[in-house]
Design an enzyme around this catalytic site. Structure first.
Site, PDB file in Angstrom:
ATOM      1  N   SER A  17       0.846  -1.199   0.000  1.00 11.65           N
ATOM      2  CA  SER A  17       0.000   0.000   0.000  1.00 11.65           C
ATOM      3  C   SER A  17       0.880   1.248   0.000  1.00 11.65           C
ATOM      4  CB  SER A  17      -0.895   0.015   1.242  1.00 11.65           C
ATOM      5  OG  SER A  17      -0.095   0.231   2.393  1.00 11.65           O
ATOM      6  N   ASP A  35      -1.341  -1.560  -3.913  1.00 18.65           N
ATOM      7  CA  ASP A  35      -2.697  -1.633  -3.362  1.00 18.65           C
ATOM      8  C   ASP A  35      -3.217  -0.205  -3.132  1.00 18.65           C
ATOM      9  OD1 ASP A  35      -4.921  -2.885  -2.218  1.00 18.65           O
ATOM     10  OD2 ASP A  35      -4.035  -2.939  -0.217  1.00 18.65           O
ATOM     11  N   HIS A  36      -4.392   0.092  -3.643  1.00 18.62           N
ATOM     12  CA  HIS A  36      -5.039   1.406  -3.451  1.00 18.62           C
ATOM     13  C   HIS A  36      -4.159   2.584  -3.868  1.00 18.62           C
ATOM     14  CE1 HIS A  36      -8.645  -0.124  -1.493  1.00 18.62           C
ATOM     15  NE2 HIS A  36      -7.863  -0.962  -0.838  1.00 18.62           N
ATOM     16  N   ASP A  73      -7.100   3.464  -7.489  1.00 20.79           N
ATOM     17  CA  ASP A  73      -8.377   3.520  -6.780  1.00 20.79           C
ATOM     18  C   ASP A  73      -8.972   4.925  -6.890  1.00 20.79           C
ATOM     19  OD1 ASP A  73     -10.515   3.490  -5.110  1.00 20.79           O
ATOM     20  OD2 ASP A  73      -9.439   2.787  -3.337  1.00 20.79           O
ATOM     21  N   GLU A 117     -11.472   0.410  -9.534  1.00 22.58           N
ATOM     22  CA  GLU A 117     -12.527   0.161  -8.539  1.00 22.58           C
ATOM     23  C   GLU A 117     -13.751   1.026  -8.816  1.00 22.58           C
ATOM     24  OE1 GLU A 117     -11.431  -0.191  -4.423  1.00 22.58           O
ATOM     25  OE2 GLU A 117     -13.461   0.218  -3.725  1.00 22.58           O
ATOM     26  N   HIS A 176     -12.905  -2.488   4.897  1.00 15.48           N
ATOM     27  CA  HIS A 176     -11.547  -2.677   5.418  1.00 15.48           C
ATOM     28  C   HIS A 176     -11.529  -2.719   6.939  1.00 15.48           C
ATOM     29  CE1 HIS A 176     -10.552  -0.970   1.346  1.00 15.48           C
ATOM     30  NE2 HIS A 176      -9.800  -2.047   1.383  1.00 15.48           N
ATOM     31  N   HIS A 219     -12.096  -6.585  -2.072  1.00 22.05           N
ATOM     32  CA  HIS A 219     -11.288  -5.968  -0.996  1.00 22.05           C
ATOM     33  C   HIS A 219     -11.978  -6.221   0.341  1.00 22.05           C
ATOM     34  CE1 HIS A 219      -8.327  -3.254  -3.078  1.00 22.05           C
ATOM     35  NE2 HIS A 219      -9.003  -3.773  -4.098  1.00 22.05           N
ATOM     36  N   SER A 238     -10.951  -9.852   4.989  1.00 23.87           N
ATOM     37  CA  SER A 238     -10.494 -10.596   6.172  1.00 23.87           C
ATOM     38  C   SER A 238     -11.686 -11.138   6.932  1.00 23.87           C
ATOM     39  CB  SER A 238      -9.669  -9.681   7.088  1.00 23.87           C
ATOM     40  OG  SER A 238      -8.346  -9.567   6.592  1.00 23.87           O
ATOM     41  N   ASP A 273      -5.519  -8.377   4.565  1.00 18.58           N
ATOM     42  CA  ASP A 273      -4.470  -7.683   5.307  1.00 18.58           C
ATOM     43  C   ASP A 273      -4.726  -7.814   6.810  1.00 18.58           C
ATOM     44  OD1 ASP A 273      -2.528  -6.035   6.300  1.00 18.58           O
ATOM     45  OD2 ASP A 273      -3.144  -4.239   5.243  1.00 18.58           O
TER      46      ASP A 273
HETATM   47  P1  13P Z   1      -8.948  -6.336   5.147  1.00 22.58           P
HETATM   48  O1  13P Z   1      -8.826  -5.124   6.011  1.00 22.58           O
HETATM   49  O2  13P Z   1     -10.302  -6.950   5.285  1.00 22.58           O
HETATM   50  O3  13P Z   1      -7.866  -7.311   5.384  1.00 22.58           O
HETATM   51  O4  13P Z   1      -8.838  -5.846   3.621  1.00 22.58           O
HETATM   52  C1  13P Z   1      -7.577  -5.678   3.031  1.00 22.58           C
HETATM   53  C2  13P Z   1      -7.661  -5.001   1.713  1.00 22.58           C
HETATM   54  O5  13P Z   1      -8.700  -4.845   1.099  1.00 22.58           O
HETATM   55  C3  13P Z   1      -6.393  -4.524   1.145  1.00 22.58           C
HETATM   56  O6  13P Z   1      -6.602  -3.799  -0.039  1.00 22.58           O
HETATM   57  O1  G3H Z   2      -6.801  -1.709   2.092  1.00 26.92           O
HETATM   58  C1  G3H Z   2      -5.930  -1.278   2.834  1.00 26.92           C
HETATM   59  C2  G3H Z   2      -4.853  -2.185   3.266  1.00 26.92           C
HETATM   60  O2  G3H Z   2      -5.267  -2.950   4.371  1.00 26.92           O
HETATM   61  C3  G3H Z   2      -3.605  -1.430   3.524  1.00 26.92           C
HETATM   62  O3  G3H Z   2      -3.698  -0.697   4.690  1.00 26.92           O
HETATM   63  O4  G3H Z   2      -3.018   1.619   4.070  1.00 26.92           O
HETATM   64  O5  G3H Z   2      -2.893   0.801   6.446  1.00 26.92           O
HETATM   65  O6  G3H Z   2      -1.280  -0.044   4.739  1.00 26.92           O
HETATM   66  P1  G3H Z   2      -2.654   0.508   5.004  1.00 26.92           P
HETATM   67 ZN    ZN Z   3      -8.470  -2.746  -0.062  1.00 26.74          ZN
END
Ligand code: 13P
Ligand code: G3H
Ligand code: ZN
Length: 329
Positions: free
Chosen positions: A62, A99-100, A121, A151, A195, A231, A234, A276
């Site tokens: 990220s 990521d994002h 994103d 997205e 998230h 996304h 978890s 994540d």
């Molecule tokens: P979680 O917070 O559910 O693990 O999602 C992670 C995610 O979407 C990273 O882009």
């Molecule tokens: O979608 C977000 C991921 O979990 C990354 O999180 O921006 O805190 O590294 P972060």
């Molecule tokens: Zn995400």
């Protein structure tokens, strides 16, 4: 490479883009895991678990991870992971993915330093601006064979989920136009995941609301065979929440997406599932346990090591029992 002013292609570094991974996942009815990493122990655990369970994997970085660990160091860690895996023998396909990503410059910097895949994103932007930004990233990425994830729809935070659920979901009527005009290789959609570790606000005894599989099905109908990304996937596994709370943490009310819903999603056009928070929770739970049981311990290897071991188990279990990616490398 960026530090020397030169750019490097992911191909020279041994990464794969996501095109083949998703084509196989679509055909095989499973999803490729996308696991985030910020540090060495997470990265070692992801690679070890995916080699042992023979799963392709997407290593996700990220913007925050790049700021925390240093962009140059993280990219070399990714490269080191590939070399470590080759030395272990029997390597699996690995993508290095942003990521994002929230700007063209960030995506470009990642592509130039060897990422094989980027997410741009623009989901919080007005529709036309999202298209414009995503299209621009694709124009830079595709001649370099880097794959792009866009997205549509905003993932709900817990407050928004309660106050106005309908405006956040992806509107399936937009997907054909978005995919056609941006040229993206995969599309993240919003069907009720979010998230973090507090995904739903439920009272004790209540169950988690089901994901909006009706939206997913309508998306699949409109863009058949197109790779979809989930996304916020978890599961916020109860044993780790209980361990965190038992050893001095405070995470009452933490709840995630039930694994059986993810299993169902993985069999559909969902080809990439992002995880994540589950990794963060495992690390926190084990470190808290070691600290509580051995208050005199001060060698980081003695608490990060057990955390890493538990992470390997958790990732293997995801690949085998949830995503279905085990044995597909
Ligand atoms: P979680 O917070 O559910 O693990 O999602 C992670 C995610 O979407 C990273 O882009
Ligand atoms: O979608 C977000 C991921 O979990 C990354 O999180 O921006 O805190 O590294 P972060
Ligand atoms: Zn995400």
């Amino acid at each position: 490479m960026t530090t020397s002013g030169k750019t490097v292609s992911f191909k020279e570094l041994g990464f794969s883009n996501t095109r083949d991974m998703f084509a196989k996942a679509m055909k095989g009815g499973y999803a490729v895991p996308a696991y985030n990493f910020n540090n060495m122990e997470q990265l070692q655990a992801i690679i070890t678990a995916c080699v042992q369970s023979r799963s392709p994997v997407i290593l996700q970085v990220s913007k925050g991870a790049r700021e925390y660990a240093n962009a140059t160091l993280l990219r070399y860690m990714g490269l080191g992971a590939i070399q470590m895996m080759n030395e272990m023998g029997n390597p699996v396909p690995v993508a290095l993915h942003l990521d994002h990503g929230d700007s063209f410059d960030l995506a470009q910097s990642c592509i130039d330093s060897g990422f094989s895949s980027v997410m741009i994103d623009g989901s919080a932007l007005p529709y036309e601006q999202n298209i414009e930004l995503t299209r621009k990233v694709g124009e830079y990425a595709h001649p370099r064979d880097v794959t792009v994830e866009g997205e549509l729809g905003v993932l709900a935070g817990i407050e928004e989920h309660v106050s106005s659920e309908k405006s956040h979901y992806t509107d399936p009527r937009d997907v054909e136009d978005f995919v056609k005009r941006t040229g993206v290789d995969s599309l993240a959609i919003s069907i009720g995941t979010s998230h973090g570790a507090f995904k739903f606000k439920i009272k004790p005894g209540e169950s988690v609301p089901p994901l909006r599989f009706d939206i997913l099905e309508e998306v699949e109908r409109r863009i058949p065979g197109f790779p979809i990304v989930l996304h916020g996937a978890s599961s916020v596994l109860t044993p780790y929440i209980e361990m965190i709370n038992k050893y001095g943490g405070k995470m009452e009310g933490a709840v995630g997406v039930p694994e059986e819903q993810l299993r169902r999603a993985a069999k559909s056009a969902v080809c990439k599932i992002n995880i994540d928070s589950d990794g963060r929770l495992v690390m926190t739970a084990i470190i808290r346990k070691v600290f509580a049981e051995k208050p005199g311990e001060f060698d980081p290897r003695k608490y990060l090591g057990p955390a890493r071991e538990e992470l390997v188990k958790m990732y293997i279990s995801k690949n085998e029992a949830v995503l279905g990616s085990a044995g597909k490398a």
